[in-house]
Design an enzyme around this catalytic site. Structure first.
Site, PDB file in Angstrom:
ATOM      1  N   SER A  54      15.999  -0.891   1.135  1.00  0.00           N
ATOM      2  CA  SER A  54      17.217  -1.655   1.426  1.00  0.00           C
ATOM      3  C   SER A  54      18.199  -0.881   2.300  1.00  0.00           C
ATOM      4  O   SER A  54      18.855  -1.470   3.163  1.00  0.00           O
ATOM      5  CB  SER A  54      17.892  -2.082   0.125  1.00  0.00           C
ATOM      6  OG  SER A  54      17.050  -2.980  -0.570  1.00  0.00           O
ATOM      7  N   LYS A  57      17.159  -1.309   5.877  1.00  0.00           N
ATOM      8  CA  LYS A  57      17.531  -2.592   6.481  1.00  0.00           C
ATOM      9  C   LYS A  57      19.022  -2.637   6.816  1.00  0.00           C
ATOM     10  O   LYS A  57      19.416  -3.217   7.833  1.00  0.00           O
ATOM     11  CB  LYS A  57      17.104  -3.736   5.579  1.00  0.00           C
ATOM     12  CG  LYS A  57      15.572  -3.884   5.610  1.00  0.00           C
ATOM     13  CD  LYS A  57      15.074  -5.038   4.793  1.00  0.00           C
ATOM     14  CE  LYS A  57      13.605  -5.283   5.094  1.00  0.00           C
ATOM     15  NZ  LYS A  57      12.723  -4.994   4.002  1.00  0.00           N
ATOM     16  N   SER A 110      15.064 -10.163   3.440  1.00  0.00           N
ATOM     17  CA  SER A 110      14.399  -8.860   3.481  1.00  0.00           C
ATOM     18  C   SER A 110      13.159  -8.904   4.374  1.00  0.00           C
ATOM     19  O   SER A 110      12.137  -8.285   4.089  1.00  0.00           O
ATOM     20  CB  SER A 110      14.032  -8.397   2.065  1.00  0.00           C
ATOM     21  OG  SER A 110      13.717  -7.029   2.062  1.00  0.00           O
TER      22      SER A 110
END
Length: 162
Positions: A54, A57, A110
């Site tokens: 995460s 990203k 995602s």
């Protein structure tokens, strides 16, 4: 009577929490830093390298936003940006979407394919984009972080610490 009740409500739980030590923590690594002084208040395995899907990203989105004039720019999807393993927004070669749409796909779904498309569009190729990610990490003081891809899939050399 009211003062005694308020003291019981506010002081007894605080004293109990203080006496029992730090709260139980399920995270493998953590750090709590005072934002004003920089003093470390708590840490647990804070310097151990961990996978960072995460966080990757988020860095991909930051570098992308800083790389373009407008999120309305249109991106034609190349074949090499499709079929990336893991979560996906199912991009198709030849379709045209805005960079904004890719960022939504990256951050909300995602989408690993969206991450690769963002990287390829913003820097010409994924490797050049990853270099920008690592440079930006250094600028932000992320001294124990290294990226090898824009989507966070686990690879040797792709890590950060708490």
């Amino acid at each position: 009577m009211i003062a005694a009740c308020l003291a019981a409500v506010f002081l007894i739980p605080a004293a109990t929490a203080e006496a029992s030590g730090p709260p139980a923590l399920s995270a493998v690594s953590a750090i709590l830093v005072d934002g004003e002084s920089g003093r470390v208040l708590f840490e647990k395995n804070a310097h151990e390298e961990r996978s960072i899907a995460s966080i990757t990203k988020l860095m991909t989105a930051l570098v992308a936003v800083e790389s373009v004039a407008s999120l309305k720019e249109e991106v034609t999807i190349l074949p090499e940006w499709t079929g990336i393993e893991g979560s996906s927004i199912y991009l198709r070669a030849g379709e045209t979407v805005t960079l904004e749409t890719l960022l939504y796909g990256l951050l909300l779904n995602s989408g690993n394919d969206a991450a690769v498309a963002v990287a390829g569009y913003c820097a010409g190729d994924v490797d050049a984009f990853v270099e920008r990610m690592n440079a930006r990490a250094v600028e932000l003081g992320m001294e124990q972080t290294h990226f090898t891809n824009p989507n966070g899939l686990s690879e040797d050399g792709h890590y950060s610490t708490a």
